[in-house]
Motif scaffolding. Structure first.
Motif, PDB file in Angstrom:
ATOM      1  N   LYS A   1       0.847  -1.190   0.000  1.00 60.72           N
ATOM      2  CA  LYS A   1       0.000   0.000   0.000  1.00 60.72           C
ATOM      3  C   LYS A   1       0.886   1.244   0.000  1.00 60.72           C
ATOM      4  O   LYS A   1       1.708   1.425   0.890  1.00 60.72           O
ATOM      5  CB  LYS A   1      -0.893   0.006   1.236  1.00 60.72           C
ATOM      6  CG  LYS A   1      -1.793   1.202   1.366  1.00 60.72           C
ATOM      7  CD  LYS A   1      -2.594   1.092   2.655  1.00 60.72           C
ATOM      8  CE  LYS A   1      -3.215   2.411   3.032  1.00 60.72           C
ATOM      9  NZ  LYS A   1      -3.857   2.343   4.340  1.00 60.72           N
ATOM     10  N   THR A   2       0.706   2.085  -0.988  1.00 63.94           N
ATOM     11  CA  THR A   2       1.444   3.340  -1.071  1.00 63.94           C
ATOM     12  C   THR A   2       0.477   4.472  -0.770  1.00 63.94           C
ATOM     13  O   THR A   2      -0.602   4.547  -1.345  1.00 63.94           O
ATOM     14  CB  THR A   2       2.067   3.512  -2.471  1.00 63.94           C
ATOM     15  OG1 THR A   2       3.010   2.467  -2.677  1.00 63.94           O
ATOM     16  CG2 THR A   2       2.760   4.841  -2.608  1.00 63.94           C
ATOM     17  N   THR A   3       0.888   5.352   0.148  1.00 66.09           N
ATOM     18  CA  THR A   3       0.067   6.482   0.567  1.00 66.09           C
ATOM     19  C   THR A   3       0.818   7.768   0.256  1.00 66.09           C
ATOM     20  O   THR A   3       2.001   7.874   0.555  1.00 66.09           O
ATOM     21  CB  THR A   3      -0.223   6.408   2.078  1.00 66.09           C
ATOM     22  OG1 THR A   3      -0.784   5.144   2.384  1.00 66.09           O
ATOM     23  CG2 THR A   3      -1.175   7.503   2.503  1.00 66.09           C
ATOM     24  N   CYS A   4       0.103   8.727  -0.319  1.00 64.67           N
ATOM     25  CA  CYS A   4       0.739   9.975  -0.723  1.00 64.67           C
ATOM     26  C   CYS A   4      -0.088  11.160  -0.240  1.00 64.67           C
ATOM     27  O   CYS A   4      -1.311  11.149  -0.346  1.00 64.67           O
ATOM     28  CB  CYS A   4       0.869  10.015  -2.240  1.00 64.67           C
ATOM     29  SG  CYS A   4       1.616  11.523  -2.861  1.00 64.67           S
ATOM     30  N   ASP A   5       0.593  12.180   0.279  1.00 61.78           N
ATOM     31  CA  ASP A   5      -0.027  13.448   0.643  1.00 61.78           C
ATOM     32  C   ASP A   5       0.984  14.549   0.326  1.00 61.78           C
ATOM     33  O   ASP A   5       1.801  14.901   1.162  1.00 61.78           O
ATOM     34  CB  ASP A   5      -0.413  13.470   2.113  1.00 61.78           C
ATOM     35  CG  ASP A   5      -1.164  14.745   2.499  1.00 61.78           C
ATOM     36  OD1 ASP A   5      -1.468  15.557   1.602  1.00 61.78           O
ATOM     37  OD2 ASP A   5      -1.445  14.921   3.700  1.00 61.78           O
ATOM     38  N   LEU A   6       0.919  15.046  -0.900  1.00 63.09           N
ATOM     39  CA  LEU A   6       1.852  16.069  -1.367  1.00 63.09           C
ATOM     40  C   LEU A   6       1.067  17.257  -1.919  1.00 63.09           C
ATOM     41  O   LEU A   6      -0.018  17.083  -2.480  1.00 63.09           O
ATOM     42  CB  LEU A   6       2.765  15.513  -2.457  1.00 63.09           C
ATOM     43  CG  LEU A   6       3.729  14.411  -2.029  1.00 63.09           C
ATOM     44  CD1 LEU A   6       4.388  13.761  -3.244  1.00 63.09           C
ATOM     45  CD2 LEU A   6       4.783  14.960  -1.093  1.00 63.09           C
TER      46      LEU A   6
END
Length: 173
Positions: free
Chosen positions: A80-85
């Protein structure tokens, strides 16, 4: 008296020289730190589990923007890859009232790792809820990383930052 003084002086010199001979030079200490950091980065890339912390961003056709607060991240994991950019630039197809950033969760596909002379190139594709993201990490041996994101709905953007080992979250019961 002169012989005793000269013998003591010679012994002091020998002791001082042997002590200085055993100390590591600054170059040796720096080389050891760099080697240790390189091994840590190699282990992170091989495990395919690391956190990317963005420090600055460069939108397509714009100047770089320094990011504050160290709150922008991408947690890369094979499951699972999570991104917040944050995102600054041109958006082609975005929901009205959307958050404006690059935020997604998904399972990375087509993970490819290339080793270059002093860096690694990690490529992956992640399908989010409304978009598909092509991620390309340029990871250097000292931990400095450039993340380039290509999306179907937003213009190309790149981020500079560091990779680190994933933070362990404890479950409180």
């Amino acid at each position: 008296m002169k012989t005793k003084l000269s013998i003591i002086l010679v012994l002091c010199c020998l002791v001082t020289i042997s002590v200085f001979g055993q100390e590591k030079t600054k170059k040796e200490i720096k080389a050891e730190k760099e080697l240790q950091q390189q091994k840590e980065v190699e282990a992170l890339v091989a495990s395919k589990k690391f956190d990317f912390e963005a420090q600055k961003m460069t939108p397509q056709g714009g100047n770089f923007i320094i990011l504050d607060y160290n709150t922008y991240f991408l947690r890369f994991n094979t499951e699972k890859t999570t991104c917040d950019l944050p995102f600054f630039g041109r958006a082609f197809n975005v929901d009205y009232g959307g958050d404006g950033g690059i935020k997604f969760e998904g399972t990375p596909e087509d993970i490819k790792i290339e080793q270059k002379r002093k860096s690694y190139i990690v490529k992956a594709t992640v399908k989010g809820k409304n978009d598909v993201y092509l991620l390309m990490f340029s990871i250097f041996y000292n931990g400095n990383t450039t993340l380039s994101i290509t999306s179907n709905n937003k213009a190309f953007i790149s981020y500079d930052g560091l990779i680190r080992a994933p933070k362990v979250v404890e479950n409180k019961k």
